[in-house]
Write an enzyme that holds these catalytic residues in place. Structure first.
Site, PDB file in Angstrom:
ATOM      1  CD  GLU A  11       5.634   7.210   2.155  1.00 56.55           C
ATOM      2  OE1 GLU A  11       5.641   6.170   1.757  1.00 56.55           O
ATOM      3  OE2 GLU A  11       5.207   8.117   1.289  1.00 56.55           O
TER       4      GLU A  11
ATOM      5  CD  GLU B 143       9.060  10.940   0.242  1.00 58.61           C
ATOM      6  OE1 GLU B 143       8.243  10.276  -0.744  1.00 58.61           O
ATOM      7  OE2 GLU B 143       9.366  10.398   1.194  1.00 58.61           O
TER       8      GLU B 143
HETATM    9  C1  BG6 Z   1       7.333   7.661  -0.993  1.00 62.33           C
HETATM   10  C2  BG6 Z   1       8.669   7.100  -0.577  1.00 62.33           C
HETATM   11  O1  BG6 Z   1       6.310   6.603  -0.793  1.00 62.33           O
HETATM   12  O2  BG6 Z   1       7.166   7.726  -2.321  1.00 62.33           O
HETATM   13  C3  BG6 Z   1      10.023   7.031  -1.460  1.00 62.33           C
HETATM   14  O3  BG6 Z   1       8.877   7.602   0.705  1.00 62.33           O
HETATM   15  C4  BG6 Z   1       9.456   6.930  -2.776  1.00 62.33           C
HETATM   16  O4  BG6 Z   1      11.029   6.404  -1.200  1.00 62.33           O
HETATM   17  C5  BG6 Z   1       8.259   7.932  -3.204  1.00 62.33           C
HETATM   18  O5  BG6 Z   1      10.413   6.983  -3.647  1.00 62.33           O
HETATM   19  C6  BG6 Z   1       7.798   7.900  -4.609  1.00 62.33           C
HETATM   20  O6  BG6 Z   1       7.295   6.419  -4.954  1.00 62.33           O
HETATM   21  P1  BG6 Z   1       7.848   5.833  -6.363  1.00 62.33           P
HETATM   22  O7  BG6 Z   1       7.697   4.302  -5.801  1.00 62.33           O
HETATM   23  O8  BG6 Z   1       7.578   6.707  -7.479  1.00 62.33           O
HETATM   24  O9  BG6 Z   1       9.429   5.742  -5.998  1.00 62.33           O
END
Ligand code: BG6
Length: 477
Positions: free
Chosen positions: A181, A375
């Site tokens: 990101e 993701e």
């Molecule tokens: C993304 C990241 O922004 O979102 C992860 O690459 C992160 O590292 C994921 O864990 C989800 O966000 P969060 O804050 O719910 O863990």
């Protein structure tokens, strides 16, 4: 069949959120080791004084220190991934395991050996590693000495790290990502760039400069990867942004465009090799000095990525109308406002499967390169029933609808998509809150927000469901 036969199904993690063992086998303290957990975490990230105090005099509980102990339990965890039928496993290398201070003369052999065993374990189960070089983690020494990516000094240090791991894992790792990101630095500079911003008035210029340095480092990593292992593929990674104009007022659509073009401006450079025209004008008009090197333009132009990867969780809306513009969705760090038509997760992230189809179309049509959704998932609280079962139907529902949207993008819209790794295939520390209770996994980990628990693993209902999805190549949802 709508997904190609060789479609890469799997799950994703990041070193600092899963591994723990933060000082073991020579690892150096890293940027993510100095931030507390809890709802105030994003504010702490933005607070220069708090970060400095945590570095100089760490007090209290830092969740990443032990995380979910993946460092010692990866064999058990990978066996569970294999049971679900994973074809690919996304993780990151902790730069601070390989170069504990970031600028050490020699890499740390114990750190290199750990990832050898981890990747061997994946390959033993027929799982391809997809590896991020930098996922919000680097030696804190680089923050102390150089203020992280604000400094060009980090470019050769990162290049050396990248060359070290490309050479070491050649033949084992066929898919690489440079920065996780990359656009997150605009929102959380310490997380994205290990950079502490003391004066808010300087934030914008420092962020563009840090991102520029990362772009050059990313391009040099692409170059090195091609030289060292021409069979490997290397991509970039962006937090996707789909924001809807709140109304049909032209101003709202313009505001959406402005938000969007800033979000993708770094990916534009990584995928197309040049800064967008609007941004060059913006730099000139606002006296933003990137402190660029003489060869930077050439390096960026000649070393664009093979594929574009992105994360996708939620969407928002945009309005210039002061009546609604203040209506920020909680949990939204991108700057949009709450979309009244959508439901939200317990953490305020708006749920929008069609947005994923939009993101896939938008990204594919903009870059014309293969895509990878690296993701996607739902952070939610899970309940362990008296019999030990965890019935996470809400997670299944979320993923099912998103996979359907992805399928349509492939089947109907012709998007070239290489694979899909759900976020947090196993529960671990949330990046934005440091909580354990914000769970994404198919595998439950017994640990709470204070770090208590046995760390035992158990299969959730979604574990069996995802196994069926992979077995049927996305036909049985
Ligand atoms: C993304 C990241 O922004 O979102 C992860 O690459 C992160 O590292 C994921 O864990 C989800 O966000 P969060 O804050 O719910 O863990």
């Amino acid at each position: 069949m709508s997904f190609p036969k060789n479609f890469l199904w799997g799950g994703a993690t990041a070193a600092h959120q899963a591994e723990g063992a933060y000082l073991e086998d020579g690892k150096g303290v890293s940027t993510c080791d100095v931030v507390h957990g809890g709802k105030g975490r994003l504010a702490e990230f933005a607070d220069a004084k708090a970060i400095r105090a945590n570095i100089d005099n760490p007090q209290g509980y830092f969740p990443e220190h032990e995380a979910v102990d993946f460092y010692h339990r990866y064999r058990e965890d990978i066996a569970l991934f294999a049971e679900m039928g994973f074809k690919v496993f996304r993780t990151s290398i902790a730069w601070s395991r390989i170069f504990p201070n970031g600028d050490d003369a020699q890499p740390n052999e114990a750190g290199l050996a750990f990832y050898d065993s981890l990747f061997d374990e994946c390959l033993k189960h027929g799982i391809k590693p997809l590896v991020t070089l930098s996922h919000w983690e680097m030696a804190i020494n680089l923050t102390k000495k150089y203020n992280g990516w604000e400094s060009r000094e980090l470019i050769p240090l990162f290049e050396r790290y990248a060359k070290t791991v490309f050479a070491r894992y050649k033949g084992k790792v066929k898919y690489w990502l440079t920065f996780n990101e990359i656009n997150m630095t605009f929102h959380v500079p310490f997380l994205g760039s290990g950079m502490i911003v003391d004066d808010p008035a300087e934030k914008e210029e420092l962020c563009y400069r840090a991102c520029h340095n990362q772009l050059v480092a990313s391009a040099l990593a692409v170059k090195a990867c091609r030289e060292i292992d021409p069979d490997a593929k290397i991509g970039c990674m962006v937090a996707s942004l789909v924001a809807y104009p709140y109304s049909s007022r032209p101003e709202d659509t313009w505001a959406k465009l402005e938000l969007e073009r800033k979000n993708y401006c770094l990916t534009d450079v990584q995928a197309l090799g040049v800064y967008p025209a609007w941004l060059k004008k913006y730099f000139a008009r606002n006296n933003i000095d990137l402190k660029a090197g003489a060869d930077d333009e050439k390096i960026l132009r000649e070393n664009t990525v093979d594929f574009v990867a992105f994360s996708y969780y939620s969407t928002s809306a945009v309005s210039t109308d002061p009546e609604v513009a203040g209506n920020k969705g909680i949990g939204n760090i991108f700057g949009g406002i709450k979309n009244p038509g959508l439901k939200s997760s317990e953490w305020g992230w708006q749920i929008d499967p069609l947005g994923l189809r939009i993101a896939l179309n938008f990204t594919y049509n903009r870059y014309r390169k293969p895509l990878f959704v690296v993701e996607n998932g739902l952070g939610a609280k899970d309940v362990v029933e008296a019999d030990g079962s965890i019935n996470d139907d809400y997670r299944i529902e979320y993923l099912r609808e998103h996979i359907k949207a992805m399928k349509t993008a492939v089947e109907v819209d012709g998007v070239e998509l290489w694979g899909y790794t759900t976020w947090g295939c196993i529960d671990f520390i949330s990046a934005s809150t440091g909580e354990m209770s914000k769970r994404y996994g198919f595998i439950y980990v017994d640990r709470d927000d204070e770090g208590k628990g046995t760390l035992a693993r158990s299969r959730k209902k979604s574990f069996y469901w995802y196994k069926g999805v992979i077995e049927s190549n996305g036909e049985q949802l």
